[in-house]
Design a protein around this motif. Structure first.
Motif, short mmCIF file in Angstrom:
data_model
loop_
_atom_site.label_atom_id
_atom_site.label_comp_id
_atom_site.label_asym_id
_atom_site.label_seq_id
_atom_site.Cartn_x
_atom_site.Cartn_y
_atom_site.Cartn_z
N LEU A 127 0.83 -1.20 0.00
CA LEU A 127 0.00 0.00 0.00
C LEU A 127 0.87 1.26 0.00
CD1 LEU A 127 -3.27 0.57 0.66
CD2 LEU A 127 -2.20 1.52 2.68
N GLY A 128 1.86 1.28 0.87
CA GLY A 128 2.75 2.44 0.97
C GLY A 128 3.56 2.67 -0.29
N TRP A 129 4.15 1.62 -0.83
CA TRP A 129 4.98 1.77 -2.03
C TRP A 129 4.15 2.23 -3.22
CZ3 TRP A 129 9.79 2.69 -2.15
CH2 TRP A 129 10.68 2.10 -1.25
N VAL A 130 2.96 1.66 -3.39
CA VAL A 130 2.13 2.05 -4.54
C VAL A 130 1.64 3.49 -4.38
CG1 VAL A 130 0.00 1.57 -5.81
CG2 VAL A 130 1.51 -0.31 -5.14
N VAL A 131 1.21 3.86 -3.18
CA VAL A 131 0.78 5.24 -2.96
C VAL A 131 1.94 6.20 -3.22
CG1 VAL A 131 0.08 6.88 -1.15
CG2 VAL A 131 -1.12 4.71 -1.40
N LEU A 132 3.13 5.88 -2.73
CA LEU A 132 4.30 6.72 -2.98
C LEU A 132 4.61 6.81 -4.48
CD1 LEU A 132 6.65 8.40 -1.84
CD2 LEU A 132 7.97 6.26 -1.74
N GLY A 133 4.59 5.68 -5.17
CA GLY A 133 4.86 5.68 -6.61
C GLY A 133 3.86 6.51 -7.39
N VAL A 134 2.58 6.37 -7.06
CA VAL A 134 1.55 7.14 -7.74
C VAL A 134 1.70 8.62 -7.41
CG1 VAL A 134 -0.94 7.60 -7.78
CG2 VAL A 134 -0.11 5.27 -8.00
N ALA A 135 1.97 8.94 -6.15
CA ALA A 135 2.11 10.34 -5.75
C ALA A 135 3.27 11.02 -6.47
CB ALA A 135 2.30 10.44 -4.23
N VAL A 136 4.41 10.34 -6.53
CA VAL A 136 5.56 10.91 -7.24
C VAL A 136 5.23 11.07 -8.72
CG1 VAL A 136 7.93 10.45 -7.97
CG2 VAL A 136 7.28 10.10 -5.58
N ASN A 137 4.65 10.04 -9.31
CA ASN A 137 4.29 10.08 -10.73
C ASN A 137 3.27 11.19 -11.00
OD1 ASN A 137 3.86 7.48 -13.17
ND2 ASN A 137 3.49 9.62 -13.45
N GLN A 138 2.25 11.29 -10.12
CA GLN A 138 1.22 12.31 -10.30
C GLN A 138 1.82 13.71 -10.16
OE1 GLN A 138 -2.05 11.47 -11.08
NE2 GLN A 138 -2.21 13.63 -11.57
N THR A 139 2.77 13.88 -9.26
CA THR A 139 3.45 15.16 -9.11
C THR A 139 4.19 15.54 -10.38
OG1 THR A 139 3.67 14.81 -6.73
CG2 THR A 139 5.14 16.43 -7.74
N VAL A 140 4.86 14.57 -10.97
CA VAL A 140 5.57 14.83 -12.23
C VAL A 140 4.59 15.18 -13.33
CG1 VAL A 140 6.98 13.76 -14.03
CG2 VAL A 140 7.57 13.42 -11.62
N VAL A 141 3.50 14.42 -13.44
CA VAL A 141 2.49 14.69 -14.46
C VAL A 141 1.89 16.08 -14.27
CG1 VAL A 141 0.19 14.01 -15.27
CG2 VAL A 141 1.94 12.27 -14.94
N CYS A 142 1.57 16.41 -13.02
CA CYS A 142 0.93 17.71 -12.74
C CYS A 142 1.87 18.89 -12.90
CB CYS A 142 0.34 17.70 -11.33
SG CYS A 142 -1.15 16.69 -11.22
N SER A 143 3.15 18.65 -12.80
CA SER A 143 4.09 19.77 -12.96
C SER A 143 4.68 19.86 -14.36
CB SER A 143 5.22 19.65 -11.92
OG SER A 143 5.94 18.47 -12.11
N THR A 144 4.31 18.95 -15.24
CA THR A 144 4.86 19.00 -16.60
C THR A 144 3.74 19.11 -17.65
OG1 THR A 144 4.96 16.58 -16.68
CG2 THR A 144 6.98 17.76 -16.06
N VAL A 145 2.91 18.11 -17.79
CA VAL A 145 1.95 18.08 -18.90
C VAL A 145 0.52 18.43 -18.53
CG1 VAL A 145 3.30 16.45 -20.26
CG2 VAL A 145 1.61 15.58 -18.66
N MET A 146 0.23 18.53 -17.24
CA MET A 146 -1.13 18.84 -16.79
C MET A 146 -1.10 19.95 -15.74
SD MET A 146 -3.15 15.27 -16.21
CE MET A 146 -4.52 16.10 -15.46
#
Length: 152
Positions: free
Chosen positions: A128-147
């Motif tokens: 649960l922790g690793w997936v939430v962390l992975g999604v959060a990091v990925n979502q941060t990258v997506v939100c700061s670059t293409v969205m």
């Protein structure tokens, strides 16, 4: 560990995996429009989760880890649906959901590699922790670059 303890642990792992998968399915059903677009939307929402879970199973993840991964993905879908509904609604926002799955895959990979089942709940929480962390990091990258992800 006795045979009865092993059977109980196995049963718990299966139960957690089933609950996590059912939760993801239920969230996808709940937020999909109940009209002629239901099947397409449901497929779009749940197929990425199914792909991550299938890869985790192919990598011999424990049932507990699969449950933790499934719960994390269901939570992510529900949070994403809540955030991008109402005033933050945008027809292209769901691409952010889809493009955050590389983070989920990486998180699931870390969960599988770092799996050290001291107790039955440890792999669930690690996944649960690793997936939430992975999604959060990925979502941060997506939100700061293409969205642009912040509301008005």
């Amino acid at each position: 560990m006795s045979s009865a303890e092993k059977d109980a642990a196995r049963s718990t792992g299966i139960s957690i995996a089933v609950v996590g998968i059912a939760l993801g399915l239920a969230v996808a059903v709940y937020i999909s429009p109940k009209n002629e677009y239901f099947l397409g939307n449901f497929t779009y929402l749940w197929l990425p989760q199914a792909a991550v879970l299938a890869l985790a199973l192919a990598c011999k993840a424990s049932r507990e880890s699969v449950g933790g991964i499934a719960i994390a993905l269901a939570l992510y879908l529900s949070v994403f649906a809540f955030w991008f509904s109402g005033r933050n609604a945008d027809s292209m926002a769901w691409l952010g959901y889809f493009f955050s799955f590389p983070g989920a895959l990486i998180g699931a990979g870390f969960a599988i590699v770092s799996e050290k089942p001291k107790t039955p709940i440890t792999p669930i929480l690690q996944a649960l922790g690793w997936v939430v962390l992975g999604v959060a990091v990925n979502q941060t990258v997506v939100c700061s670059t293409v969205m642009y992800c912040l509301g008005n």
